[in-house]
Design a protein around this motif. Sequence first.
Motif, PDB file in Angstrom:
ATOM      1  N   TYR A  24      -0.869 -44.990  80.501  1.00 56.14           N
ATOM      2  CA  TYR A  24       0.265 -45.899  80.537  1.00 56.14           C
ATOM      3  C   TYR A  24       1.424 -45.293  79.767  1.00 56.14           C
ATOM      4  O   TYR A  24       1.237 -44.636  78.749  1.00 56.14           O
ATOM      5  CB  TYR A  24      -0.105 -47.252  79.923  1.00 56.14           C
ATOM      6  N   SER A  25       2.625 -45.544  80.242  1.00 53.04           N
ATOM      7  CA  SER A  25       3.819 -45.054  79.559  1.00 53.04           C
ATOM      8  C   SER A  25       4.558 -46.233  78.940  1.00 53.04           C
ATOM      9  O   SER A  25       4.628 -47.312  79.520  1.00 53.04           O
ATOM     10  CB  SER A  25       4.742 -44.332  80.547  1.00 53.04           C
ATOM     11  N   ARG A  26       5.109 -46.000  77.779  1.00 50.39           N
ATOM     12  CA  ARG A  26       5.870 -47.032  77.083  1.00 50.39           C
ATOM     13  C   ARG A  26       7.342 -46.859  77.416  1.00 50.39           C
ATOM     14  O   ARG A  26       7.891 -45.759  77.299  1.00 50.39           O
ATOM     15  CB  ARG A  26       5.616 -46.923  75.581  1.00 50.39           C
ATOM     16  N   GLY A  30       9.738 -52.359  78.655  1.00 54.15           N
ATOM     17  CA  GLY A  30       8.488 -52.929  78.143  1.00 54.15           C
ATOM     18  C   GLY A  30       8.623 -53.376  76.702  1.00 54.15           C
ATOM     19  O   GLY A  30       8.137 -54.444  76.317  1.00 54.15           O
ATOM     20  N   ASP A  31       9.300 -52.562  75.884  1.00 50.29           N
ATOM     21  CA  ASP A  31       9.515 -52.932  74.483  1.00 50.29           C
ATOM     22  C   ASP A  31      10.364 -54.194  74.367  1.00 50.29           C
ATOM     23  O   ASP A  31      10.087 -55.077  73.536  1.00 50.29           O
ATOM     24  CB  ASP A  31      10.200 -51.789  73.735  1.00 50.29           C
ATOM     25  N   ASP A  34       8.325 -57.175  75.392  1.00 53.93           N
ATOM     26  CA  ASP A  34       7.340 -57.404  74.329  1.00 53.93           C
ATOM     27  C   ASP A  34       7.940 -58.240  73.204  1.00 53.93           C
ATOM     28  O   ASP A  34       7.398 -59.285  72.823  1.00 53.93           O
ATOM     29  CB  ASP A  34       6.871 -56.042  73.818  1.00 53.93           C
ATOM     30  N   LEU A 274       3.285 -54.106  71.339  1.00 56.73           N
ATOM     31  CA  LEU A 274       3.045 -52.850  72.033  1.00 56.73           C
ATOM     32  C   LEU A 274       2.677 -51.693  71.118  1.00 56.73           C
ATOM     33  O   LEU A 274       1.901 -50.814  71.508  1.00 56.73           O
ATOM     34  CB  LEU A 274       4.265 -52.462  72.870  1.00 56.73           C
ATOM     35  N   PHE A 278      -0.601 -49.709  72.217  1.00 51.89           N
ATOM     36  CA  PHE A 278      -0.606 -48.287  72.538  1.00 51.89           C
ATOM     37  C   PHE A 278      -1.362 -47.446  71.506  1.00 51.89           C
ATOM     38  O   PHE A 278      -1.518 -46.243  71.683  1.00 51.89           O
ATOM     39  CB  PHE A 278       0.816 -47.771  72.732  1.00 51.89           C
ATOM     40  N   LEU A 382      -1.319 -57.490  80.538  1.00 50.16           N
ATOM     41  CA  LEU A 382      -0.206 -56.585  80.778  1.00 50.16           C
ATOM     42  C   LEU A 382      -0.361 -55.881  82.108  1.00 50.16           C
ATOM     43  O   LEU A 382      -1.489 -55.668  82.582  1.00 50.16           O
ATOM     44  CB  LEU A 382      -0.128 -55.507  79.686  1.00 50.16           C
ATOM     45  N   GLU A 384       0.714 -52.231  82.954  1.00 47.53           N
ATOM     46  CA  GLU A 384       1.186 -51.046  82.252  1.00 47.53           C
ATOM     47  C   GLU A 384       1.725 -51.453  80.878  1.00 47.53           C
ATOM     48  O   GLU A 384       0.960 -51.882  80.037  1.00 47.53           O
ATOM     49  CB  GLU A 384       2.183 -50.272  83.115  1.00 47.53           C
ATOM     50  N   ASP A 385       3.039 -51.396  80.631  1.00 52.20           N
ATOM     51  CA  ASP A 385       3.537 -51.789  79.307  1.00 52.20           C
ATOM     52  C   ASP A 385       4.302 -53.109  79.341  1.00 52.20           C
ATOM     53  O   ASP A 385       4.971 -53.463  78.371  1.00 52.20           O
ATOM     54  CB  ASP A 385       4.443 -50.684  78.736  1.00 52.20           C
TER      55      ASP A 385
END
Length: 395
Positions: A24-26, A30-31, A34, A274, A278, A382, A384-385
């Motif tokens: 998964y990529s952040r 996504g941030d 979150d 996150l 992560f 979730l 992914e992110d």
Amino acid sequence: MECLILLFLVAMASTADSILDHEYSRTPLGDNIDKASVKLLKEAYLASENTNVVTSPLGVLLLLSLYSSGTQGKTRDEITELLGATGYKEMFDSYSGLSNEYASMNSSYLSLANKIYVASGYDLNDEFLNTARAYNTEVDSVDFHNVENAAHVINQWANKQLRGLIKDPVSKTSLDKDALVALFNVIYFKGHWHVPFQVESTEMKDFHVNKSLTVKKPMMHLSKSLFFHANDQLGAKMIELPYQEPGFRMVVILPNEVDGLPDVLEKVAQKGLLEDVFALSPARRKINLYLPKFDIKSSLDFTQILPKLGVNGIFSGGASGIVNGRSVAISKIFQEAIVNVDEEGARAGAFTGAVIVPLSTRYRRPPPMDFIVDHPFLFTILHEDVIVFLGTYTH
């Protein structure tokens, strides 16, 4: 000033699941989702008499971003700040793109739909209509003065999207006969664990509601290598249970203390989830997981919650860019959400769920580690992110 109803209808059905793909990529989006999501959950938790809470903050954020296109000045700035965007264009690009991405997913496991109903005799502003289309939003007209029939029309659409999970979520008391526009969002998810919990392994075990009250709950059991993370500063540990459906996973965040949920929730509201999600990594040992089956249904009033997060203008400031010739304000924002978690999984495509790591010939695997979810906890689902669903379970 005329009124506008902004209504969120969100549902989630989940069975139990687990996988190991962790590629998964952040992302900045996504941030942002979150941080906004955990703030919304914290306020919903504090405002709810029932501290079993489930919500899809994503549904709220999507429709707020869509609504903001018809506003300007302070009202738009308040929405942009909550959503964490640096400006309107970034917010539009991010959320319209996400709306289209999710709307195009396999509807057997994820369904996301937006709909706008316009009062009979009125038209949407051309620019707002173009924005709505960019969000993959259907537009239709309805006579809000006949609130009973309007509720029936909206429920027909909602029931189809929700597949009967929430039956007739809109009542005539939910609507306002003076409404000019109603915005709707539906998110439906059904996931399947890669390694289903076995029904015969479920047994009644103690669940500590607090330090003085213990009740019996049906506890599911799974013994597998799972992704795990502990954070002493957060005061919690977490495990990941990914789904067969690509990119989806559930993360369970268990406070170290029986009464630690409010403190953990306060901390994640400040920094988001996150960073810890992560940090999940293979436990390199089997985990004996005990997780309660649970069903949660929440009715949340975001009309009361959003002002606590600095979003006030949508309720008082006139938005002139939504309905031709009229200035509107939001009168109601509420959400119906449901989550069901049990042992079931897909019958086909079974997956062992074992995390395979290189081992030295002299390496001795450590003994299994217990992860017993026997007191109030936080959970999130979730893609992914991106946090799609978020909730608390306390009793």
